[in-house]
Enzyme design. Structure first.
Site, short mmCIF file in Angstrom:
data_model
loop_
_atom_site.label_atom_id
_atom_site.label_comp_id
_atom_site.label_asym_id
_atom_site.label_seq_id
_atom_site.Cartn_x
_atom_site.Cartn_y
_atom_site.Cartn_z
N GLU A 9 0.80 -1.23 0.00
CA GLU A 9 0.00 0.00 0.00
C GLU A 9 0.83 1.27 0.00
OE1 GLU A 9 -4.07 -0.56 2.29
OE2 GLU A 9 -2.49 -1.71 3.23
N ASP A 96 -2.75 -4.62 3.44
CA ASP A 96 -3.06 -4.92 4.84
C ASP A 96 -4.17 -5.96 4.97
OD1 ASP A 96 -1.19 -3.07 5.65
OD2 ASP A 96 -2.63 -1.45 5.91
N ASP A 98 -7.05 -6.34 6.44
CA ASP A 98 -8.31 -5.89 6.99
C ASP A 98 -9.23 -5.59 5.82
OD1 ASP A 98 -7.34 -3.49 5.93
OD2 ASP A 98 -6.89 -2.61 7.88
N GLU A 100 -10.23 -2.82 4.35
CA GLU A 100 -9.73 -1.87 3.36
C GLU A 100 -8.59 -2.49 2.55
OE1 GLU A 100 -11.16 1.10 2.74
OE2 GLU A 100 -12.62 0.57 4.28
N TYR A 334 1.26 -4.81 13.26
CA TYR A 334 0.22 -4.01 12.61
C TYR A 334 -0.55 -3.18 13.64
CZ TYR A 334 -3.51 -2.91 9.30
OH TYR A 334 -4.40 -2.27 8.48
N ARG A 336 -3.44 -1.36 13.37
CA ARG A 336 -4.90 -1.23 13.35
C ARG A 336 -5.49 -2.57 13.78
NH1 ARG A 336 -3.29 1.79 8.80
NH2 ARG A 336 -3.81 4.00 9.04
N HIS A 380 -6.04 -9.68 14.41
CA HIS A 380 -4.58 -9.55 14.43
C HIS A 380 -4.06 -9.81 15.84
CE1 HIS A 380 -4.99 -7.70 10.51
NE2 HIS A 380 -5.85 -6.84 11.02
#
Length: 898
Positions: A9, A96, A98, A100, A334, A336, A380
């Site tokens: 990303e 990532d 998740d 998104e 990570y 988030r 996570h």
């Protein structure tokens, strides 16, 4: 030549991962999302633009099928990724893990369309270390369709919610406001807290404090009771009346100043002071769980004053990789996450470290934590150092101050979470005496740490003041006589409810189940950026705009503003991501509904025309009884209005005035102030009159008129000012130049038409006949020749590639930026860009005065918020109508073309 392409990303992550992989891999960055919903109907095919749903860019009639485009600012990046795909036999999607990140991977496949012979791998990892990346490469998976569907549903929900409710706010409050599925409930909470402060009625109370001595050790105690009746404290008062509460257990004595001072005088001579009750309790203070996103944001806010957005930017840098003397290393996992879980391998390394460094603090078994937060996903690990043996002080020289502070905080909390609890000894002592015929009992409290345990490493920050009596007491025993040293009467004032900070607002949203770890920072950034909230230190203060917005939404769409309603939306998204809920059914129920339970569209259509214009009611003038209200002007600024009909009077409300502080007395003071002198930038060379500075959605100048001209309504002379330029900062020479415009440069050699230099709404431009070209630097008019003007007119029109122009200000590369950060003059005013993300500069900021921190904050907020939810003109990008998400998203899903 590399045969495998890895797409992540961010450029920073690409650099770190690239250093771990061999020459057969090329690593590129998508720089966030490469595709999004079209901003409005303008880019749709002609036959669809007339559909009632066209401005949503979501085909509501056809199972809410979204129309996507590659935004203009991402076209170059997509082209770069397509070029990188050429000749590759493998595509590794490493975004990532998740919603998104999963959606970015899906959109990459949709846009890049790798050939049938290209092997597709989706990999995921919780930390960017060489071992983690290589392990991920060994166990790839497919794109998770359920996660993609949940993200797409969330994006469609936000579009439907914002595009349906925002126009109501434009018509009733002011232009350019936005309603948001999650941001509006956040504003609601902040406004409700301000209302509580406004309704608060303070109260005063008194008590006594005695300083005592026991074997040359001093300690203090506060008056607890008088003749057996408890002395009132702040908790005994009603916040809205200022009166003592009338509960059945509320029998208390209220000391005023006179009685307190009389008691203090008597108590100074009283003897003996005897310990009549002593209670000692041994207890444990257990370590805190390792950080998840919200607790990291909260503790960084408490300890360092960092905003949630700033914390996430710093954490992102630590996660993506830091150069440690030639080696690029991801320092934390990570960031988030709402998980409190530590992997078995991590627990082993942490316990090994504690056993070596803090031998007596190692518990027999690892500590395991569970999340009590509503709707925790725990996909996570918790946030932890990738290598606990990498102590903060050992790598301090490679980190900037922010990185060092945050890494230290994460390291300390992680280590402390696996250490033994602290042992404490809590003591309460009643010290009694008799003064002026009355029995006085004072209370002393204390805490003694008998074993530090985890406190050797970490102590959590506090939202509220720490109890001053939590201190070590001398050795006391029942019946012991102690000597008074000083007795004083103390006055106290009750305090209104504290305003939210980043930390306390995130905590409240989390408790309500509103939002997710990845969204809290952007929620706060958005409500600040859009003028609903301003920051004063750590405080989040709502503006009058927020109050008026909430009046419209709360009074007319209460069911949509219910916090439980918002939380249920997030629960539904979680269920969609787990394959338990059908997204199309949910969207249909939410937006369209039925006769029994109308959806969002039907609610808004039925009520929007009956909504009154909102007003913040201050009260009535004390002399005439006229109503005083606050309304919002066309420019978005709040103003006071007194009276009705022809007798209305107005005054501007100071921007720094908080709604809770606008009392009737303050309003009368504002109304009594003389109107400030209009600022003058200089002199009009043609008339010799002053040039008055005006500002309505941008600066302009007005040639001063006489009183007679104003009375006769003579139209004023206005002079355009280039976007982003403050005329107060210009020299008289520059002002003369502006007043001379439009200026004829000469005659076009081919058409024989005059070439004019003008300044318009979107900035300076050169014009000859029907041909015109915008230019970036207005002062070029001083030296521009006919030849130069002709060259400018030969350039492609707006939207095609143009010649480079000088930046207003340059910063170089900042944290999280895709490239060098510059401030440029654009068609809609000055904006900040890193070459990928463009963010309009708030009009309150002078471009030349912009700081690095402000630039970073604005760019990050823009990246997090994504494209504006307000319909606006955009250049056409690549448009696709997405395949229905009912079909499983495979590694190479097909998209329908519109």
């Amino acid at each position: 030549m590399a045969k495998k392409l890895v797409i992540v990303e961010s450029p920073a992550k690409a650099k770190t991962i690239g250093s771990y992989l061999g020459s057969e891999y090329e690593v590129e960055a998508s720089v966030g999302h490469i595709r999004d919903l079209m901003p409005n109907a303008k880019g749709l095919p002609a036959e669809l633009r007339k559909k009632w749903w066209s401005d949503y860019a979501v085909d509501v009639d056809n199972d809410f099928t979204p129309f996507y485009e590659v935004p203009p600012e991402k076209v170059a990046q997509v082209r770069r990724l397509k070029d990188a795909m050429k000749g590759k036999d493998t595509l590794v999607l490493a975004t990532d893990e998740d919603r998104e990140g999963e959606a970015i991977s899906w959109h990459l496949l949709e846009v890049l369309k790798p050939g049938k012979n290209v092997e597709i791998k989706r990999i995921a990892f919780h930390e960017i270390t060489k071992s983690a990346i290589l392990a991920a490469m060994e166990s790839p998976r497919q794109v998770d369709n359920s996660l993609v569907e949940a993200q797409e549903t969330r994006r469609i929900l936000d579009r439907l919610y914002g595009y349906t409710l925002s126009p109501v706010l434009w018509s009733r409050v002011t232009k350019n406001l936005s309603a948001g599925r999650v941001q509006s409930p956040a504003v609601k909470l902040i406004v409700e807290r301000e209302i509580a402060r406004r309704n608060f009625r303070g109260a005063s109370y008194w008590d006594l404090r005695v300083e005592l001595d026991s074997e040359k050790q001093r300690f203090s105690a506060d008056l607890k009771s008088l003749d057996g009746i408890r002395v009132a404290t702040g908790n005994d008062f009603d916040d809205t009346t200022g009166e003592l509460k009338n509960g059945k257990d509320q029998k208390v004595v209220l000391l005023d100043q006179r009685l307190a001072e009389a008691l203090a005088n008597a108590a100074r001579d009283a003897r003996p002071y005897t310990v009549t009750r002593l209670e000692t309790t041994e207890g444990f203070e257990r370590p805190f769980a390792p950080f998840m996103t919200t607790t990291l944001q909260q503790d960084a806010n408490r300890k360092f004053g960092y905003s949630a957005d700033r914390t996430m930017r710093i954490a992102q840098g630590l996660y993506e990789g830091i150069d440690l003397g030639g080696e690029q290393v991801g320092l934390i996992t990570y960031m988030r996450t709402d998980s409190l879980v530590l992997s078995g391998e991590a627990l082993g390394r942490i316990r090994e470290f504690i056993g070596k460094e803090y031998t007596d603090c190692l518990p027999e078994k690892p500590q395991h934590y569970t999340n009590k937060v509503r709707n925790a996903q725990e996909a996570h690990e918790a946030i932890r150092p990738t290598d606990v043996h990498r102590k903060p002080d050992q790598i301090k020289r490679f980190l900037n101050e922010d990185q060092y502070r945050l890494y230290t905080l994460i390291w300390q909390r992680t280590v402390a979470s696996q250490m033994r609890p602290a042992r404490v000894l809590r003591t309460e002592a009643d010290i009694s005496t008799r003064a002026d015929g009355k029995d006085l009992i004072f209370l002393a409290t204390g805490k003694q740490i008998t074993f530090e345990g985890y406190l050797r490493v970490y102590m959590e920050g506090k939202d509220d003041d720490v109890d001053p009596n939590e201190r070590k007491l001398p050795k006391l025993s029942k019946g012991l006589v102690v000597e008074p040293v000083k007795v004083e009467a103390l006055g106290h004032q009750t305090k209104p409810p504290a305003r939210y900070t980043d930390a306390t607002l995130i905590k409240r949203l989390e408790e309500q189940g509103i939002g997710r770890p990845s969204t809290y920072a952007s929620i706060i950034s958005v409500i600040v950026d859009r003028g609903y909230v301003r920051k004063l230190g750590k405080q989040l203060i709502p503006t009058f705009k927020a109050f008026l917005t909430m009046e419209v939404l709360e009074n007319n769409f209460q069911e949509l503003m219910d916090l439980g309603f918002t939380a249920r939306m997030d629960e539904a998204l979680d269920e969609i991501s787990e394959g338990k809920e059908d997204s199309k059914t949910y969207l249909r129920d939410f937006f369209l509904g039925d006769d029994k339970k109308p959806g969002l569209k039907r609610l808004v259509d039925a009520r929007k025309r009956e909504i009154p214009y909102p007003a913040f009611i201050v009260g009535n003038t004390p002399d005439t009884g006229e109503p005083i209200v606050v309304r919002n002007g066309k420019d978005g600024n709040a103003f006071l209005q007194v009276g009705d009909g022809d007798n209305k009077r107005y005054a501007n409300v100071p921007e720094e005035l908080a709604p809770a502080d606008l009392t009737i007395e303050k309003a009368m003071e504002i109304l009594a102030q003389k109107k400030p002198e209009v600022e003058s930038a200089g002199i009009d060379p043609a008339t010799g009159r002053r040039l008055l500075v005006r500002n309505r959605q941008g600066f302009y100048l007005e040639v001063e008129r006489t009183a007679d001209e104003i009375e006769s309504k003579v139209k004023p002379t206005w002079i355009s000012v280039p976007p982003g330029v403050n005329p107060s900062h210009l020299s008289q020479e520059d002002l003369d130049l502006l007043c001379s415009l439009p200026k004829e440069i000469g005659v076009h050699p081919e058409s024989s038409k005059p070439i004019l230099f003008k300044i318009g709404k979107f900035g300076p431009y050169v014009e000859s006949g029907e041909d015109r070209r915008t230019i970036e630097e207005w002062q070029l008019v001083k030296t521009m020749t006919v030849d130069e003007a002709v060259e400018i007119l030969k350039q492609p029109r707006f939207g095609a590639k143009r010649s480079a122009t000088a930046a207003i200000k340059e910063f170089g590369t900042l944290d999280g930026a895709a490239g060098p950060v510059k401030v440029l003059a654009g068609r809609y005013g000055p904006y900040i860009t890193d070459g990928v993300t463009n963010a309009t500069l708030p009009k309150a900021i002078v471009p030349e005065d912009l700081t690095e921190e402000q630039a970073t904050t604005i760019l990050t907020a823009k990246r997090d918020a994504g494209p504006s939810t307000r319909p606006a003109f955009k250049k056409k990008g690549r448009v696709t109508k997405a395949a229905s998400t009912k079909s499983k998203a495979t590694t190479k899903p097909k998209a329908k073309r519109s």
